[in-house]
Design a protein around this motif. Structure first.
Motif, PDB file in Angstrom:
ATOM      1  N   LEU A   1       1.654   0.910   6.954  1.00 14.15           N
ATOM      2  CA  LEU A   1       1.965   0.366   5.640  1.00 14.15           C
ATOM      3  C   LEU A   1       2.071   1.542   4.678  1.00 14.15           C
ATOM      4  CD1 LEU A   1      -0.571  -2.617   5.524  1.00 14.15           C
ATOM      5  CD2 LEU A   1       1.754  -2.580   6.444  1.00 14.15           C
ATOM      6  N   LYS A   2       3.202   1.646   3.980  1.00 11.38           N
ATOM      7  CA  LYS A   2       3.453   2.857   3.204  1.00 11.38           C
ATOM      8  C   LYS A   2       4.010   2.541   1.820  1.00 11.38           C
ATOM      9  CE  LYS A   2       5.800   7.324   3.598  1.00 11.38           C
ATOM     10  NZ  LYS A   2       6.596   8.196   4.494  1.00 11.38           N
ATOM     11  N   SER A   3       3.414   3.182   0.795  1.00  5.85           N
ATOM     12  CA  SER A   3       3.940   3.126  -0.564  1.00  5.85           C
ATOM     13  C   SER A   3       4.250   4.543  -1.023  1.00  5.85           C
ATOM     14  CB  SER A   3       2.930   2.495  -1.517  1.00  5.85           C
ATOM     15  OG  SER A   3       3.395   2.614  -2.852  1.00  5.85           O
ATOM     16  N   GLU A   4       5.406   4.716  -1.629  1.00  7.77           N
ATOM     17  CA  GLU A   4       5.759   6.038  -2.134  1.00  7.77           C
ATOM     18  C   GLU A   4       5.285   6.249  -3.560  1.00  7.77           C
ATOM     19  OE1 GLU A   4       9.933   6.302  -1.358  1.00  7.77           O
ATOM     20  OE2 GLU A   4       9.626   6.792   0.741  1.00  7.77           O
ATOM     21  N   GLY A   5       4.752   5.195  -4.197  1.00 10.76           N
ATOM     22  CA  GLY A   5       4.184   5.322  -5.530  1.00 10.76           C
ATOM     23  C   GLY A   5       2.674   5.451  -5.444  1.00 10.76           C
ATOM     24  N   ASN A   6       2.012   5.512  -6.609  1.00 10.66           N
ATOM     25  CA  ASN A   6       0.552   5.656  -6.606  1.00 10.66           C
ATOM     26  C   ASN A   6      -0.153   4.498  -7.303  1.00 10.66           C
ATOM     27  OD1 ASN A   6       1.146   6.166  -9.260  1.00 10.66           O
ATOM     28  ND2 ASN A   6       0.268   8.227  -9.299  1.00 10.66           N
ATOM     29  N   THR A   7       0.558   3.366  -7.485  1.00  8.92           N
ATOM     30  CA  THR A   7      -0.047   2.216  -8.163  1.00  8.92           C
ATOM     31  C   THR A   7      -0.113   0.974  -7.287  1.00  8.92           C
ATOM     32  OG1 THR A   7       2.083   1.528  -9.096  1.00  8.92           O
ATOM     33  CG2 THR A   7       0.722   3.040 -10.416  1.00  8.92           C
ATOM     34  N   ALA A   8       0.473   1.009  -6.124  1.00  7.65           N
ATOM     35  CA  ALA A   8       0.567  -0.187  -5.283  1.00  7.65           C
ATOM     36  C   ALA A   8      -0.728  -0.446  -4.525  1.00  7.65           C
ATOM     37  CB  ALA A   8       1.725  -0.038  -4.300  1.00  7.65           C
ATOM     38  N   THR A   9      -0.897  -1.695  -4.112  1.00 10.16           N
ATOM     39  CA  THR A   9      -1.957  -2.089  -3.194  1.00 10.16           C
ATOM     40  C   THR A   9      -1.287  -2.487  -1.891  1.00 10.16           C
ATOM     41  OG1 THR A   9      -3.367  -2.883  -4.986  1.00 10.16           O
ATOM     42  CG2 THR A   9      -3.830  -3.713  -2.772  1.00 10.16           C
ATOM     43  N   LEU A  10      -1.667  -1.849  -0.793  1.00 14.15           N
ATOM     44  CA  LEU A  10      -0.974  -2.106   0.462  1.00 14.15           C
ATOM     45  C   LEU A  10      -1.355  -3.454   1.068  1.00 14.15           C
ATOM     46  CD1 LEU A  10      -1.116   1.495   1.942  1.00 14.15           C
ATOM     47  CD2 LEU A  10       0.678   0.428   0.580  1.00 14.15           C
ATOM     48  N   LEU A  11      -2.615  -3.847   0.937  1.00 11.82           N
ATOM     49  CA  LEU A  11      -3.045  -5.166   1.381  1.00 11.82           C
ATOM     50  C   LEU A  11      -4.043  -5.703   0.369  1.00 11.82           C
ATOM     51  CD1 LEU A  11      -3.899  -6.381   4.926  1.00 11.82           C
ATOM     52  CD2 LEU A  11      -5.373  -6.995   3.023  1.00 11.82           C
ATOM     53  N   LYS A  12      -3.676  -6.803  -0.306  1.00  9.84           N
ATOM     54  CA  LYS A  12      -4.539  -7.381  -1.344  1.00  9.84           C
ATOM     55  C   LYS A  12      -4.994  -8.765  -0.928  1.00  9.84           C
ATOM     56  CE  LYS A  12      -4.972  -8.630  -6.173  1.00  9.84           C
ATOM     57  NZ  LYS A  12      -4.954 -10.038  -6.377  1.00  9.84           N
ATOM     58  N   VAL A  13      -6.293  -9.011  -1.127  1.00  5.79           N
ATOM     59  CA  VAL A  13      -6.875 -10.332  -0.888  1.00  5.79           C
ATOM     60  C   VAL A  13      -7.380 -10.869  -2.222  1.00  5.79           C
ATOM     61  CG1 VAL A  13      -8.610 -11.663   0.358  1.00  5.79           C
ATOM     62  CG2 VAL A  13      -7.562  -9.666   1.450  1.00  5.79           C
ATOM     63  N   GLY A  14      -6.815 -11.984  -2.666  1.00  8.14           N
ATOM     64  CA  GLY A  14      -7.226 -12.598  -3.912  1.00  8.14           C
ATOM     65  C   GLY A  14      -8.607 -13.209  -3.814  1.00  8.14           C
ATOM     66  N   SER A  15      -9.234 -13.416  -4.961  1.00  6.84           N
ATOM     67  CA  SER A  15     -10.617 -13.902  -4.982  1.00  6.84           C
ATOM     68  C   SER A  15     -10.753 -15.308  -4.410  1.00  6.84           C
ATOM     69  CB  SER A  15     -11.169 -13.867  -6.407  1.00  6.84           C
ATOM     70  OG  SER A  15     -10.384 -14.672  -7.261  1.00  6.84           O
ATOM     71  N   ASN A  16      -9.697 -16.102  -4.466  1.00  5.73           N
ATOM     72  CA  ASN A  16      -9.796 -17.463  -3.933  1.00  5.73           C
ATOM     73  C   ASN A  16      -9.048 -17.634  -2.615  1.00  5.73           C
ATOM     74  OD1 ASN A  16      -7.339 -17.221  -5.130  1.00  5.73           O
ATOM     75  ND2 ASN A  16      -7.368 -19.173  -6.195  1.00  5.73           N
ATOM     76  N   ALA A  17      -8.891 -16.541  -1.875  1.00  4.95           N
ATOM     77  CA  ALA A  17      -8.319 -16.588  -0.526  1.00  4.95           C
ATOM     78  C   ALA A  17      -9.434 -16.371   0.490  1.00  4.95           C
ATOM     79  CB  ALA A  17      -7.242 -15.521  -0.363  1.00  4.95           C
ATOM     80  N   ASP A  18      -9.608 -17.305   1.399  1.00  4.69           N
ATOM     81  CA  ASP A  18     -10.585 -17.156   2.486  1.00  4.69           C
ATOM     82  C   ASP A  18      -9.932 -16.336   3.591  1.00  4.69           C
ATOM     83  OD1 ASP A  18     -12.318 -17.333   4.619  1.00  4.69           O
ATOM     84  OD2 ASP A  18     -12.650 -19.491   4.438  1.00  4.69           O
ATOM     85  N   CYS A  19     -10.359 -15.081   3.709  1.00  3.61           N
ATOM     86  CA  CYS A  19      -9.765 -14.181   4.699  1.00  3.61           C
ATOM     87  C   CYS A  19     -10.742 -13.885   5.830  1.00  3.61           C
ATOM     88  CB  CYS A  19      -9.303 -12.892   4.039  1.00  3.61           C
ATOM     89  SG  CYS A  19     -10.657 -11.918   3.347  1.00  3.61           S
ATOM     90  N   SER A  20     -11.673 -14.782   6.071  1.00  2.00           N
ATOM     91  CA  SER A  20     -12.653 -14.571   7.138  1.00  2.00           C
ATOM     92  C   SER A  20     -11.938 -14.369   8.473  1.00  2.00           C
ATOM     93  CB  SER A  20     -13.593 -15.776   7.227  1.00  2.00           C
ATOM     94  OG  SER A  20     -14.349 -15.913   6.044  1.00  2.00           O
TER      95      SER A  20
END
Length: 199
Positions: free
Chosen positions: A115-134
């Protein structure tokens, strides 16, 4: 050449799986064995494969570089996204790459890709507070650039926060983030065999 070999191989795989999704080929609505095959070019994109995927499916990404929009994994359960290896299958974006924003996202596996971003502000993998990612498993994934490699957000109201248990990050590489490789405001996370450089 490699392109023709890939086409031949994916057509054979499609026929063998009763019409698995195949780049540039007709496909049925569902793969018999739950295998969806995507290449870096063509009309059948990773975004379309994710939208069509059912619980228990596997999306197989051929080697190559994929310019992707924000990939929404909200309400996708027991889904596997598998590349051809770190440095071989590369997903690029200047914003989020994988976004688990809300709902039931349990049992996801992402493996064998970059997973690659050429900028310095991106999030490559984000989990929101109301997402159950267990049960989220990240295996043999290289995270390159951006602000965060992985960001598990937390709401100020504890009642809003969904579960984030039994998360495994195994044999991953984090390189070149401007803030953090893993920024976890919540969750039960195990990290094994992983490296962090230039963060």
């Amino acid at each position: 050449n490699d392109t023709n070999n890939y086409a031949d191989n994916t057509v054979a795989l499609s026929e063998g799986n009763n019409g698995a999704y195949v780049q540039n080929q007709p496909a049925k609505a569902e793969a018999k064995d739950g295998v969806l095959v995507v290449g870096p070019t063509g009309d059948y994109t990773l975004e379309k494969a994710i939208a069509a995927a059912q619980s228990g499916d596997t999306i197989v990404l051929a080697a190559g570089t994929y310019e992707v929009d924000r990939l929404n994994l909200s309400d996708k359960t027991d889904l596997t996204i598998q590349g051809a290896g770190m440095g071989k299958t590369i997903l690029k974006n200047t914003d989020y790459i994988f976004n688990l924003n809300n709902g039931d996202c349990t049992g996801l596996t992402i493996k064998d890709l970059t997973l690659k971003s050429e900028g310095n502000t991106a999030t490559l993998l984000k989990v929101g507070s109301n997402a159950d990612c267990s049960g989220l498993t990240l295996e043999n994934v290289a995270f390159e650039g951006g602000k965060y490699g992985i960001y598990l957000s937390n709401d100020a109201d504890p009642a809003v926060n969904a579960l984030a248990e039994n998360i495994l990050i195994d044999n991953c590489q984090f390189r070149g983030m401007s803030y953090a490789g893993i920024y976890a405001q919540r969750g039960d996370i195990t990290v094994t065999g992983s490296t962090f450089e230039d963060i």
